[in-house]
Design an enzyme around this catalytic site. Structure first.
Site, PDB file in Angstrom:
ATOM      1  CG  ASP A 100     -20.125   6.468  13.725  1.00 11.42           C
ATOM      2  OD1 ASP A 100     -20.447   7.670  13.639  1.00 11.42           O
ATOM      3  OD2 ASP A 100     -19.999   5.726  12.729  1.00 11.42           O
ATOM      4  CE  LYS A 123     -22.022   9.890   5.300  1.00 10.11           C
ATOM      5  NZ  LYS A 123     -21.954   8.708   6.145  1.00 10.11           N
ATOM      6  NE  ARG A 167       2.791  10.690   4.620  1.00  6.92           N
ATOM      7  CZ  ARG A 167       4.049  10.504   5.073  1.00  6.92           C
ATOM      8  NH1 ARG A 167       4.274  10.374   6.370  1.00  6.92           N
ATOM      9  NH2 ARG A 167       5.053  10.460   4.247  1.00  6.92           N
ATOM     10  CE1 TYR A 191     -22.578   4.109   5.698  1.00  9.20           C
ATOM     11  CE2 TYR A 191     -20.369   3.401   6.239  1.00  9.20           C
ATOM     12  CZ  TYR A 191     -21.270   3.919   5.333  1.00  9.20           C
ATOM     13  OH  TYR A 191     -20.855   4.242   4.080  1.00  9.20           O
TER      14      TYR A 191
HETATM   15  C1  PLP Z   1     -21.183   7.497   6.176  1.00  8.37           C
HETATM   16  C2  PLP Z   1     -20.901   6.902   7.501  1.00  8.37           C
HETATM   17  C3  PLP Z   1     -19.653   6.348   7.788  1.00  8.37           C
HETATM   18  C4  PLP Z   1     -18.541   6.265   6.754  1.00  8.37           C
HETATM   19  O1  PLP Z   1     -18.066   7.545   6.445  1.00  8.37           O
HETATM   20  P1  PLP Z   1     -17.453   7.978   5.016  1.00  8.37           P
HETATM   21  O2  PLP Z   1     -17.176   9.422   5.222  1.00  8.37           O
HETATM   22  O3  PLP Z   1     -18.496   7.700   3.984  1.00  8.37           O
HETATM   23  O4  PLP Z   1     -16.230   7.161   4.786  1.00  8.37           O
HETATM   24  C5  PLP Z   1     -19.444   5.873   9.078  1.00  8.37           C
HETATM   25  N1  PLP Z   1     -20.409   5.904  10.015  1.00  8.37           N
HETATM   26  C6  PLP Z   1     -21.624   6.422   9.755  1.00  8.37           C
HETATM   27  C7  PLP Z   1     -22.646   6.446  10.824  1.00  8.37           C
HETATM   28  C8  PLP Z   1     -21.916   6.930   8.498  1.00  8.37           C
HETATM   29  O5  PLP Z   1     -23.126   7.425   8.242  1.00  8.37           O
END
Ligand code: PLP
Length: 364
Positions: free
Chosen positions: A172, A197, A50, A102
């Site tokens: 982000d 992604k 961890r 998001y």
């Molecule tokens: C999918 C997404 C998230 C969340 O991520 P997860 O891996 O699904 O928990 C956060 N920000 C953006 C822009 C996203 O497309």
């Protein structure tokens, strides 16, 4: 040394030559949860997984290098990365966020707002954000391009203004990735990703990452992550490393394909408006006849009707019922996320197949 290498080289070399004991080229998958101490009072640097795991460390090193960060922490999902990034701010901190976010981020922001842990103000446009950025604000939260309206915000300008007011900036960077945007170099304090992604890129692993070059922030982030435990597993770290190697190729190909798809959509009489910032694989468009959306979605063969984005295969999403369903309709409509909008994540297929598929579906 690695600082001098270009991003494509860093990616192709992700995790290689990390195992000095065997010379294994790719990073070994270290499943062990615990590590033998050589002697009382000694550590190899690894004690418990961890806290630190060699496969995860290799993935984090590549992530930090490509974002130009001193530190990276890989987490179990994009959402846990977001929760971690906010964990370092005290109770009742005031957050100024971009409105078009998001849906899952909005859902969590709403929850902590209701619990009174953090307070959120939202800005629809960059100018509105600048106006709302007072000395009261502790954190500015930016997603650019916005999701799904694809509006770009100027990180360098906003980071400078935020710092003048004593606020930290979190970006982000999921949509553009460091191939197109490096927020830390533009002055952001923290950059995070849903690496599920583009960074991992194959729709087969859930990953988040938080990066910073601020050592105080890093110490707190590391402490909180080690304490709460939403770390990335060794196997998922391996998959992330595998995916990262082709990030640059995938992003370039997605952009080339997306630009061709945009040119087609802009000429289609069935399309009212195309939202595309000029680069990247994400496109939104508004259809002329909203009632046709179910038929369009059912007709597509090459595009898959699914949530998510950033993989090698093209997806189509209906934010109204999928990614953004947790944002109340009146709120969504107030900032332009209307029910006639479809979002495309363009993959690496042949663009002619993608366009032919869209053309046939739009004509239903
Ligand atoms: C999918 C997404 C998230 C969340 O991520 P997860 O891996 O699904 O928990 C956060 N920000 C953006 C822009 C996203 O497309």
């Amino acid at each position: 040394m690695s600082e001098e290498l270009k991003i494509d080289t860093l990616l192709a070399h992700a995790g290689i030559k990390t195992d000095v004991t065997t010379g294994a080229l790719t990073t070994p998958l270290h499943f062990s949860t615990t590590y033998q101490h050589p002697e009382f009072g000694q550590s190899t640097g690894y004690d418990y997984t961890r806290t630190k795991n060699p496969t995860r460390v290799a993935a984090e090193a590549t992530l930090a290098a490509i974002e130009g960060a001193d530190y990276a922490l890989a987490t179990s999902s994009g959402m846990s990365a977001i929760v971690l990034a906010f964990s370092v701010f005290p109770l009742s901190s005031k957050v100024l966020a971009v409105r078009d976010l998001y849906g899952g981020s909005f859902r969590w922001f709403n929850q902590v707002e209701q619990e009174g842990r953090l307070h959120f103000t939202y800005a629809n446009t960059e100018e509105e954000l600048v106006q709302l950025l007072t000395e009261e604000i502790d954190v500015v939260y930016i997603e650019t391009p916005t999701n799904p309206l694809m509006v770009e915000f100027d990180i360098a300008r906003l980071a400078q203004l935020a710092h003048e007011k004593g606020a930290k900036v979190i970006v982000d960077n999921t949509f553009y990735t460091p191939i197109y945007q490096r927020p830390l170099e533009d002055g952001a304090d923290v950059v995070l990703h849903s690496a599920t992604k583009y960074l991992a890129g194959h729709n087969d692993v859930l990953v988040g990452v938080v990066m910073t070059s601020d050592s105080d922030l890093y110490e707190q982030l590391f402490y909180n992550l080690n304490t709460t435990g939403a770390v990335l597993s060794p196997f998922d770290s391996y998959l992330l490393l595998r995916g990262l190697k082709t990030l640059s190729l995938r992003m370039k190909r997605s952009t080339e394909n997306a630009q061709k798809v945009v040119a087609f959509l802009e000429k289609s009489p069935q399309v009212k408006e195309v939202l595309y910032p000029g680069k990247g694989g994400m496109i939104s468009f508004k259809v002329a006849d909203e009632s046709k959306i179910p038929a369009i979605l059912n007709h597509l063969q090459v595009f898959t009707f699914a949530e998510s984005l950033g993989g090698v295969e093209s997806l189509i999403t209906y934010p109204t019922t999928q990614t953004h369903a947790d944002i109340p309709a009146d709120v969504r409509h107030s900032y332009g996320l209307t029910d006639d909008l479809l979002r495309l994540s363009i993959g690496i297929e042949d663009s002619e197949d993608l366009i032919a598929d869209l053309e046939a579906a739009l004509e239903v």
